[in-house]
Motif scaffolding. Structure first.
Motif, PDB file in Angstrom:
ATOM      1  N   GLY A  69       8.747   1.920   4.533  1.00 17.79           N
ATOM      2  CA  GLY A  69       8.097   3.316   4.531  1.00 17.79           C
ATOM      3  C   GLY A  69       7.399   3.450   3.053  1.00 17.79           C
ATOM      4  N   ALA A  70       8.110   3.166   1.882  1.00 19.02           N
ATOM      5  CA  ALA A  70       7.713   3.306   0.683  1.00 19.02           C
ATOM      6  C   ALA A  70       6.401   2.548   0.745  1.00 19.02           C
ATOM      7  CB  ALA A  70       8.695   3.187  -0.442  1.00 19.02           C
ATOM      8  N   LYS A  71       6.626   1.357   0.947  1.00 17.17           N
ATOM      9  CA  LYS A  71       5.522   0.276   0.923  1.00 17.17           C
ATOM     10  C   LYS A  71       4.019   1.013   1.965  1.00 17.17           C
ATOM     11  CE  LYS A  71       4.365  -4.610   1.321  1.00 17.17           C
ATOM     12  NZ  LYS A  71       3.068  -4.562   1.807  1.00 17.17           N
ATOM     13  N   GLU A  72       4.415   1.460   2.821  1.00 15.67           N
ATOM     14  CA  GLU A  72       3.424   1.791   4.003  1.00 15.67           C
ATOM     15  C   GLU A  72       2.719   2.944   2.948  1.00 15.67           C
ATOM     16  OE1 GLU A  72       2.800   2.752   8.498  1.00 15.67           O
ATOM     17  OE2 GLU A  72       4.407   3.922   7.596  1.00 15.67           O
ATOM     18  N   LYS A  73       3.148   3.894   2.342  1.00 19.59           N
ATOM     19  CA  LYS A  73       2.743   4.865   1.559  1.00 19.59           C
ATOM     20  C   LYS A  73       1.914   4.516   0.465  1.00 19.59           C
ATOM     21  CE  LYS A  73       5.895   8.410   3.083  1.00 19.59           C
ATOM     22  NZ  LYS A  73       7.231   9.301   2.727  1.00 19.59           N
ATOM     23  N   ALA A  74       2.493   3.261  -0.038  1.00 20.33           N
ATOM     24  CA  ALA A  74       2.015   3.096  -1.361  1.00 20.33           C
ATOM     25  C   ALA A  74       0.741   2.465  -0.915  1.00 20.33           C
ATOM     26  CB  ALA A  74       2.775   1.973  -2.012  1.00 20.33           C
ATOM     27  N   ASP A  75       0.772   1.504  -0.055  1.00 20.07           N
ATOM     28  CA  ASP A  75      -0.403   0.872   0.666  1.00 20.07           C
ATOM     29  C   ASP A  75      -1.764   1.785   0.825  1.00 20.07           C
ATOM     30  OD1 ASP A  75       0.702  -1.796   0.161  1.00 20.07           O
ATOM     31  OD2 ASP A  75       1.125  -2.006   2.200  1.00 20.07           O
ATOM     32  N   ALA A  76      -1.289   3.034   1.543  1.00 20.45           N
ATOM     33  CA  ALA A  76      -2.246   3.876   1.974  1.00 20.45           C
ATOM     34  C   ALA A  76      -2.771   4.562   0.568  1.00 20.45           C
ATOM     35  CB  ALA A  76      -1.741   4.989   2.802  1.00 20.45           C
ATOM     36  N   ALA A  77      -1.907   4.963  -0.327  1.00 22.49           N
ATOM     37  CA  ALA A  77      -2.342   5.579  -1.501  1.00 22.49           C
ATOM     38  C   ALA A  77      -3.290   4.617  -2.181  1.00 22.49           C
ATOM     39  CB  ALA A  77      -1.098   5.966  -2.417  1.00 22.49           C
ATOM     40  N   ARG A  78      -3.026   3.441  -2.117  1.00 25.11           N
ATOM     41  CA  ARG A  78      -3.891   2.280  -2.853  1.00 25.11           C
ATOM     42  C   ARG A  78      -4.800   2.181  -2.490  1.00 25.11           C
ATOM     43  NH1 ARG A  78      -0.517  -1.463  -2.712  1.00 25.11           N
ATOM     44  NH2 ARG A  78       0.394  -1.020  -4.907  1.00 25.11           N
ATOM     45  N   ASP A  79      -5.261   2.262  -0.939  1.00 20.67           N
ATOM     46  CA  ASP A  79      -6.550   1.942  -0.207  1.00 20.67           C
ATOM     47  C   ASP A  79      -7.561   3.306  -0.577  1.00 20.67           C
ATOM     48  OD1 ASP A  79      -5.837  -0.565   0.681  1.00 20.67           O
ATOM     49  OD2 ASP A  79      -5.195   0.380   2.872  1.00 20.67           O
ATOM     50  N   ALA A  80      -6.694   4.530  -0.493  1.00 21.86           N
ATOM     51  CA  ALA A  80      -7.580   5.533  -0.743  1.00 21.86           C
ATOM     52  C   ALA A  80      -8.155   5.680  -2.228  1.00 21.86           C
ATOM     53  CB  ALA A  80      -6.536   6.846  -0.510  1.00 21.86           C
ATOM     54  N   LEU A  81      -7.156   5.292  -3.215  1.00 17.30           N
ATOM     55  CA  LEU A  81      -7.816   5.160  -4.528  1.00 17.30           C
ATOM     56  C   LEU A  81      -8.810   4.118  -4.816  1.00 17.30           C
ATOM     57  CD1 LEU A  81      -7.351   5.937  -7.395  1.00 17.30           C
ATOM     58  CD2 LEU A  81      -5.831   3.911  -7.663  1.00 17.30           C
ATOM     59  N   ASP A  82      -8.942   3.205  -4.022  1.00 17.68           N
ATOM     60  CA  ASP A  82     -10.058   2.189  -4.009  1.00 17.68           C
ATOM     61  C   ASP A  82     -11.026   2.720  -3.524  1.00 17.68           C
ATOM     62  OD1 ASP A  82      -8.498   0.207  -5.197  1.00 17.68           O
ATOM     63  OD2 ASP A  82      -7.939  -0.642  -3.319  1.00 17.68           O
ATOM     64  N   ARG A  83     -11.098   3.370  -2.353  1.00 18.38           N
ATOM     65  CA  ARG A  83     -12.289   4.286  -1.581  1.00 18.38           C
ATOM     66  C   ARG A  83     -12.906   5.270  -2.627  1.00 18.38           C
ATOM     67  NH1 ARG A  83      -8.917   3.687   3.021  1.00 18.38           N
ATOM     68  NH2 ARG A  83      -8.257   6.195   2.553  1.00 18.38           N
ATOM     69  N   LEU A  84     -12.132   5.810  -3.218  1.00 15.68           N
ATOM     70  CA  LEU A  84     -12.524   7.121  -3.842  1.00 15.68           C
ATOM     71  C   LEU A  84     -13.176   6.418  -5.367  1.00 15.68           C
ATOM     72  CD1 LEU A  84      -9.325   9.458  -4.244  1.00 15.68           C
ATOM     73  CD2 LEU A  84     -11.660  10.047  -3.184  1.00 15.68           C
ATOM     74  N   GLN A  85     -12.667   5.206  -5.818  1.00 20.91           N
ATOM     75  CA  GLN A  85     -13.443   4.772  -6.994  1.00 20.91           C
ATOM     76  C   GLN A  85     -14.733   4.062  -6.521  1.00 20.91           C
ATOM     77  OE1 GLN A  85     -10.182   1.942  -8.251  1.00 20.91           O
ATOM     78  NE2 GLN A  85      -9.341   3.478  -9.661  1.00 20.91           N
ATOM     79  N   ASP A  86     -14.756   3.621  -5.518  1.00 18.87           N
ATOM     80  CA  ASP A  86     -16.006   2.957  -4.868  1.00 18.87           C
ATOM     81  C   ASP A  86     -17.085   4.112  -4.721  1.00 18.87           C
ATOM     82  OD1 ASP A  86     -14.921   0.572  -4.954  1.00 18.87           O
ATOM     83  OD2 ASP A  86     -14.600   0.458  -2.650  1.00 18.87           O
ATOM     84  N   GLU A  87     -16.630   5.332  -4.166  1.00 16.78           N
ATOM     85  CA  GLU A  87     -17.509   6.313  -3.932  1.00 16.78           C
ATOM     86  C   GLU A  87     -17.900   7.019  -5.311  1.00 16.78           C
ATOM     87  OE1 GLU A  87     -19.842   9.381  -2.267  1.00 16.78           O
ATOM     88  OE2 GLU A  87     -19.121   7.443  -1.606  1.00 16.78           O
ATOM     89  N   SER A  88     -16.999   6.811  -6.374  1.00 18.16           N
ATOM     90  CA  SER A  88     -17.357   7.334  -7.549  1.00 18.16           C
ATOM     91  C   SER A  88     -18.467   6.635  -8.252  1.00 18.16           C
ATOM     92  CB  SER A  88     -16.021   7.473  -8.475  1.00 18.16           C
ATOM     93  OG  SER A  88     -16.476   7.853  -9.935  1.00 18.16           O
ATOM     94  N   ALA A  89     -18.314   5.232  -8.054  1.00 22.51           N
ATOM     95  CA  ALA A  89     -19.132   4.203  -8.591  1.00 22.51           C
ATOM     96  C   ALA A  89     -20.589   4.527  -7.917  1.00 22.51           C
ATOM     97  CB  ALA A  89     -18.821   2.695  -8.532  1.00 22.51           C
ATOM     98  N   ARG A  90     -20.793   4.776  -6.676  1.00 20.91           N
ATOM     99  CA  ARG A  90     -21.850   4.811  -5.873  1.00 20.91           C
ATOM    100  C   ARG A  90     -22.502   6.338  -6.436  1.00 20.91           C
ATOM    101  NH1 ARG A  90     -19.105   3.017  -1.326  1.00 20.91           N
ATOM    102  NH2 ARG A  90     -18.466   4.721  -0.644  1.00 20.91           N
ATOM    103  N   ARG A  91     -21.817   7.413  -6.692  1.00 25.44           N
ATOM    104  CA  ARG A  91     -22.363   8.468  -7.190  1.00 25.44           C
ATOM    105  C   ARG A  91     -22.847   8.336  -8.728  1.00 25.44           C
ATOM    106  NH1 ARG A  91     -20.504  14.104  -4.678  1.00 25.44           N
ATOM    107  NH2 ARG A  91     -20.271  13.579  -2.623  1.00 25.44           N
TER     108      ARG A  91
END
Length: 371
Positions: A69-91
């Protein structure tokens, strides 16, 4: 004249005193020996070792599901962080483009000299041409205002993205800390189980491992190489072949094609080792196997036992149909895939590979129908 008195001597003087001291030390040492031996753990019988190892493996499975469960949450948080950083770079790229556009407009205005429009009209030799240019300048001014508004939007958006990224990063670090804690808990339980098994004689250990090869919940060697958890019997073992034959013995009437696909996939995994935290294709833990089986049928299940039980329609034990997920223990720490006839395919524990087993060998906790 006062009488002279002889000094009084201790009744345990000289040799007597030395003898008494020796006896006292000997008594103290004897007491220490008896006291220390009182804390020595007595040798456990094979039955007691089995009971303790079974308990440790069950506790390790609870910790494994928490780790999953902790790994699933960590993976989801890491994916969300990556998406946010990509969007920040585009903006940020769009912001820089808008800023460059503003710079070009400002440079053009500076070069024009900034004369009042009425003065320019009075001095021009071609009023029609001037008015045409003025209309273009007005349009340019409108574009400039639009660009400024765009810059402001991008700046606001970037600030929000950075704040959300910081929140996700904090969340990720928390999940990673939980991940390390649960990993340590699993490894601690398995290490303790291996230590207990090491107390058995070679003959006792052989009998214990033979029992593990015959029944999914009767213990295991825990002596494998993958993260120290044990890999159990290989696919070429007699026990694995017997389980595979049992799993294939006779047609299973599944309620639908997806359930049949999930069961077919699970049968093909029989004999593969249990490894905690594994989701295939070479090894599985209990919820990793059921997740992979239903994924093969086109159904996405969550990662852990305590989330899989809520991933479909709850059914009673009397309503079980092939393909249902069956759960065990009060903490919902184990799951198998029901195949009919009171049997399931499951990944039992370290040292016991994927196999067919009766569902009544563990305390039944519930069932869910998916697909």
């Amino acid at each position: 004249m006062a009488a002279h008195r002889k000094p009084k001597h201790s009744p345990l003087g000289g040799q007597a005193a030395r003898t008494a001291a020796t006896l006292a030390l000997a008594s103290a040492a004897t007491a220490t020996v008896f006291e220390g031996s009182g804390h020595t753990e007595p040798r456990l019988t094979p039955a007691q070792v089995k009971a303790k190892v079974d308990r440790l493996y069950q506790e390790a499975e609870v910790a494994t599901e928490k780790y999953n469960g902790a790994k699933e949450k960590a993976d989801a948080a890491r994916d969300a962080l990556d998406r946010l950083q990509d969007e920040s770079a585009r903006r940020t790229d769009r912001l820089n483009t808008a800023r460059n556009g503003l710079g070009s407009i400002a440079t053009a205005q500076y070069r024009s000299g900034g004369l009042d429009p009425a003065v320019r009209l009075a001095l021009t030799s071609d009023p029609d041409q001037y008015l045409a240019r003025a209309a273009l300048v007005e349009k340019a001014g409108q574009r400039q205002a639009s660009t400024i508004a765009s810059v402001r939007r991008e700046l606001t958006g970037i600030r929000q993205l950075r704040a959300e990224s910081d929140r996700r990063l904090t969340e990720l670090r928390g999940h990673e800390a939980d991940l390390r804690q649960q990993k340590a808990a699993v490894q601690g339980k398995l290490t303790e189980a291996r230590s207990l098994l090491a107390r058995l004689t070679a003959e006792e250990r052989a009998r214990y491992e033979a029992a593990a090869a015959g029944s999914g919940r009767s213990g295991g060697s825990g002596s494998g190489t993958d993260t120290g958890t044990g890999t159990g019997s290989g696919t070429g073992s007699a026990g694995a072949r017997a389980d595979r034959d049992s799993g294939r013995g006779g047609p299973v009437t599944a309620p639908n094609g997806r359930a049949a696909q999930a069961i077919s996939f699970a049968r093909d995994q029989i004999g593969k080792p249990y490894v905690w935290g594994a989701t295939g294709p070479s090894a599985y833990d209990c919820s990793g196997l059921t997740q992979a089986a239903w994924r093969a049928a086109g159904v996405a299940l969550p990662r852990t036992t305590y989330t899989q039980i809520n991933a479909g329609q709850r059914v009673s034990r009397s309503q079980l149909a092939p393909g249902d997920l069956v759960f065990f223990y009060s903490g919902i720490s184990h799951v198998g895939l029901y195949i009919g006839g009171g049997q399931m395919i499951h990944a039992p524990r370290p040292g016991a590979p994927v196999r067919v087993a009766p569902i009544d060998e563990m305390p039944f906790a519930g069932a869910t129908r998916v697909g």
